[in-house]
Design a protein around this motif. Structure first.
Motif, short mmCIF file in Angstrom:
data_model
loop_
_atom_site.label_atom_id
_atom_site.label_comp_id
_atom_site.label_asym_id
_atom_site.label_seq_id
_atom_site.Cartn_x
_atom_site.Cartn_y
_atom_site.Cartn_z
N VAL A 124 0.83 -1.20 0.00
CA VAL A 124 0.00 0.00 0.00
C VAL A 124 0.87 1.26 0.00
N LYS A 125 1.97 1.23 0.73
CA LYS A 125 2.89 2.38 0.72
C LYS A 125 3.42 2.63 -0.69
N LYS A 126 3.77 1.56 -1.39
CA LYS A 126 4.25 1.70 -2.77
C LYS A 126 3.18 2.33 -3.66
N ILE A 127 1.92 1.89 -3.46
CA ILE A 127 0.82 2.44 -4.27
C ILE A 127 0.66 3.93 -4.00
N TYR A 128 0.68 4.32 -2.71
CA TYR A 128 0.52 5.73 -2.38
C TYR A 128 1.67 6.58 -2.93
N LYS A 129 2.90 6.08 -2.83
CA LYS A 129 4.05 6.84 -3.36
C LYS A 129 3.95 7.01 -4.86
N LYS A 130 3.46 5.96 -5.53
CA LYS A 130 3.27 6.06 -6.98
C LYS A 130 2.15 7.05 -7.32
N MET A 131 1.10 7.08 -6.49
CA MET A 131 0.00 8.03 -6.71
C MET A 131 0.47 9.47 -6.49
N PRO A 164 -4.72 16.90 -3.41
CA PRO A 164 -4.94 16.92 -1.95
C PRO A 164 -5.53 15.64 -1.40
N LEU A 165 -6.43 14.99 -2.14
CA LEU A 165 -7.09 13.79 -1.63
C LEU A 165 -6.09 12.65 -1.45
N VAL A 166 -5.11 12.53 -2.34
CA VAL A 166 -4.08 11.51 -2.19
C VAL A 166 -3.23 11.80 -0.96
N PHE A 167 -2.84 13.06 -0.77
CA PHE A 167 -2.03 13.42 0.39
C PHE A 167 -2.78 13.12 1.69
N ILE A 168 -4.05 13.46 1.73
CA ILE A 168 -4.84 13.29 2.95
C ILE A 168 -4.99 11.82 3.31
N ASN A 169 -5.34 10.99 2.33
CA ASN A 169 -5.52 9.57 2.63
C ASN A 169 -4.20 8.87 2.96
N TYR A 170 -3.11 9.37 2.39
CA TYR A 170 -1.80 8.80 2.74
C TYR A 170 -1.46 9.14 4.19
N MET A 171 -1.77 10.36 4.63
CA MET A 171 -1.53 10.71 6.04
C MET A 171 -2.41 9.88 6.97
N ARG A 172 -3.65 9.69 6.59
CA ARG A 172 -4.54 8.83 7.40
C ARG A 172 -3.98 7.42 7.51
N PHE A 173 -3.53 6.88 6.37
CA PHE A 173 -3.00 5.52 6.36
C PHE A 173 -1.77 5.42 7.26
N LEU A 174 -0.85 6.37 7.17
CA LEU A 174 0.37 6.31 7.99
C LEU A 174 0.05 6.44 9.47
N TYR A 175 -0.95 7.26 9.81
CA TYR A 175 -1.32 7.40 11.22
C TYR A 175 -1.85 6.08 11.80
N SER A 192 3.00 5.31 12.14
CA SER A 192 3.19 6.08 13.37
C SER A 192 2.83 7.53 13.12
N ILE A 193 2.67 8.28 14.22
CA ILE A 193 2.35 9.70 14.10
C ILE A 193 3.52 10.47 13.52
N ASP A 194 4.75 10.01 13.80
CA ASP A 194 5.93 10.69 13.24
C ASP A 194 5.98 10.54 11.72
N ALA A 195 5.64 9.35 11.22
CA ALA A 195 5.61 9.14 9.77
C ALA A 195 4.55 10.02 9.12
N MET A 196 3.42 10.20 9.82
CA MET A 196 2.37 11.08 9.29
C MET A 196 2.85 12.52 9.22
N ARG A 197 3.59 12.97 10.23
CA ARG A 197 4.06 14.35 10.24
C ARG A 197 5.09 14.60 9.14
N LEU A 198 5.96 13.64 8.91
CA LEU A 198 6.91 13.77 7.81
C LEU A 198 6.18 13.86 6.47
#
Length: 635
Positions: A344-351, A358-369, A373-379
């Motif tokens: 899933v991380k590979k799919i999001y990075k490719k997207m 914005p919708l891709v960024f938002i759902n990727y942050m949700r997924f990482l949270y 981890s919360i630190d991965a979401m902040r990065l």
């Protein structure tokens, strides 16, 4: 009238301007069919780049190649390449061309028999495939062992076909010849076949009704919102449902399976046939790929394969990408969650590279949270904010995630800082401002709210929603009495968006505020559209600041017996508000007295009033106590 070559040139330029111009393509391919194969090859290549799922025109190409191969044998190699990939197209005519090719190039009975069984297992579920079944039985009824032919007969009798009775009669004659020595077994087999034949005939009427209005050979184009496209989509969904409901099963009550050559996955052949036919026409509809995946929920690998094919066919579809991610996470709950999270991380990075929005960024942050981890979401938030495609929604999403994290007792100031950072950049975005105000209300930050309202009322003073928020804030802080607030708030009522329709689970799950993975035009193809209620109040209200300064500290309530106040005697701002208030009713007396008084006036000794009494109560003459000469006694 233009010559053919002039018409070809004209139509060729036309389809270059609009590659999905179906009418021009159809006219062009009719003219290309008359050209020599060496000249037509270029047009066929261009055509299948635009319409890769068209089995009908692939069949026309094979027929054109076979004619050219009579004079030039080099075209046989091209026919062979198409025949090898015949399973990509669920078109009956193309499989018939496959059988002709095998007959022309082999005399081996086993090879020909394998070719027939290969075709019938894939295309034999079509109601129009009856002639191919009949040709198969007539060819091999005396050439192969009855233990091989009998299961094929039994399968064909169960399938609804246009020449069902001809196949049953042929089977009956064949069985009488082979089981002439065992009459008991013969009777049992024929009774079983007769029962299945009757059931198949009933199902034939149902399937023909489901296929009646389908456009089986139309070219697949993106959805444009016409009624014809909506109707076709619903008809195809109904057709797939019918194919799934009336599955043909073997002796062990299992659906017939087939294994594809490229993926080595085991499909249910009948359901797969119906789905592939629908895909050939609805190739550019994300919903058909998701529907195909849902029909194979019991076979996760097959379900996943449909979504992978869909993302390759429609690389710009966010809805399909999110459906694939959702499928990975579902399968990860069963086993190997870490592997699926990595995918899933590979799919999001490719997207983020292919479809930055914005919708891709938002759902990727949700997924990482949730899964990292919360630190991965902040990065991820820091990286997304630096993108030119980022919007205020990214700040809102990050603040919401940090608010959820704050309830765990960590970093209560982080969401406030994110809102402040976004406010400096997007203070003119009213959606961002209202969300910021809601956050400050939840955290009871009164001082910050006062300073924010001073700034945003200058920017968004004409917004009804901002005015409503300001009124509510002042009421909660004892600057306005409850009665005035309740009267004013009715004029600021905001409607909500409440969608409920088929396949909205993905659209809603991966949406954020006004951002949706599926466009409104794409969603209109569904059987039901969302019930969207829009704000209906467009009146111009007085200046709120002026109004608040003129309101009295206490508002008197008017007694029902008093007339409504005249707006002329009120201050200008208050008079403007009272115009929109419901007028008080002027009651002369209590309601029960008005009723008794009207009855006394209605019943007098005159004949006209006596008629009024009888007309007022039509059934009163049939009543036992009816006395027209006396006035009724009132209690």
């Amino acid at each position: 009238k233009m010559h053919d070559h002039e018409s070809i040139e004209y139509l060729s330029q036309k389809v270059k301007k609009n590659k999905f111009d179906k009418e021009s393509w159809i006219k062009l391919m009719k003219l290309v069919r008359k050209l020599p194969m060496r000249d037509a090859k270029e047009y066929y290549t261009r055509f299948f780049e635009v319409f890769p799922s068209s089995g009908h025109y692939k069949c026309i190409q094979v027929q054109h190649l076979r004619e050219a191969a009579r004079t030039d044998k080099k075209y046989n190699d091209e026919i062979k390449d198409i025949i090898k990939n015949v399973e990509k197209y669920m078109h009956l005519g193309l499989y018939e061309e496959y059988i002709k090719y095998v007959k022309d190039n082999t005399t081996n009975t086993n090879s020909l028999h394998n070719s027939y069984t290969y075709c019938l297992l894939r295309i034999g579920w079509d109601v129009q495939s009856g002639p191919m079944w009949l040709e198969y039985f007539n060819t091999f009824k005396d050439k192969i062992d009855h233990t091989i032919l009998r299961p094929m007969f039994k399968r064909a009798i169960k399938i609804p076909l246009i020449n069902q009775n001809d196949i049953f009669n042929l089977y009956e004659a064949w069985e009488r010849k082979n089981l002439s020595q065992d009459l008991i077994l013969l009777k049992r087999e024929l009774d079983y076949a007769s029962k299945n034949n009757t059931i198949a005939m009933k199902q034939l009427a149902i399937k023909q009704k489901a296929r009646k209005d389908l456009l089986l050979t139309t070219l697949a184009t993106p959805y444009s919102g016409t009624n014809r496209e909506k109707i076709q989509y619903r008809l195809w969904m109904k057709y797939i449902f019918v194919e799934n409901k009336y599955k043909i099963k073997d002796e062990n009550n299992n659906a017939f399976r087939l294994e594809t050559d490229d993926t080595k996955l085991s499909y249910e052949s009948q359901l797969s046939y119906g789905i592939e036919q629908a895909i050939s026409v609805l190739y550019h509809y994300p919903h058909i790929w998701i529907t195909a995946s849902k029909y194979y929920e019991h076979l996760p690998d097959v379900s996943m394969n449909y979504l992978i094919r869909g993302t390759k066919a429609l690389p710009q579809s966010l809805l399909l990408r999110f459906a694939l991610i959702d499928k990975h996470l579902q399968m990860g709950k069963q086993k190997d969650m870490d592997d699926h999270v990595r995918l899933v991380k590979k799919i999001y990075k490719k997207m983020i590279v292919d479809l930055p929005c914005p919708l891709v960024f938002i759902n990727y942050m949700r997924f990482l949270y949730h899964y990292d981890s919360i630190d991965a979401m902040r990065l991820c938030f820091v990286e997304c904010v630096s993108s030119p495609q980022a919007s205020f929604n990214v700040f809102l999403a990050a603040a919401e995630i940090e608010s959820m994290n704050a309830y765990k007792g960590l970093n209560h100031d982080v969401p406030f800082r994110i809102y402040q950072l976004g406010f400096k950049k997007y203070k003119k975005q009213i959606n961002y401002v209202t969300s910021y105000v809601d956050f400050l209300k939840q955290t009871d930050a009164k001082q910050e709210l006062k300073s924010i309202f001073r700034e945003i009322l200058n920017l968004h003073g004409s917004s009804q929603e901002i005015r409503f928020q300001h009124l509510q804030f002042q009421c909660n802080n004892d600057t306005m009495d409850d009665n005035t607030y309740n009267q004013l708030v009715r004029r600021f009522h905001l409607s909500k968006y409440r969608p409920s329709a088929y396949l909205y689970f993905l659209n809603e799950k991966y949406s954020f505020h006004s951002l949706k993975p599926a466009t409104s035009r794409s969603l209109s193809v569904l059987e039901k559209t969302p019930n969207v209620v829009l704000p209906v109040s467009n009146m111009v209200l007085p200046d709120i600041d002026n109004l608040l300064s003129l309101l009295p500290s206490t508002v008197s309530t008017y007694h029902p017996s008093q007339p409504a106040p005249k707006t002329d005697s009120l201050p200008e701002a208050m008079a403007e508000v009272m115009k929109h208030m419901p007028q008080m009713m002027d009651y002369k007396m209590p309601p029960i007295d008005r009723i008794r008084n009207s009855l006394h006036r209605s019943f007098s000794n005159t004949s006209s009033n006596r008629r009024t009494y009888s007309q007022g109560f039509p059934n009163s003459r049939h009543h036992d106590n009816f006395r027209p000469s006396r006035r009724p006694r009132l209690q």
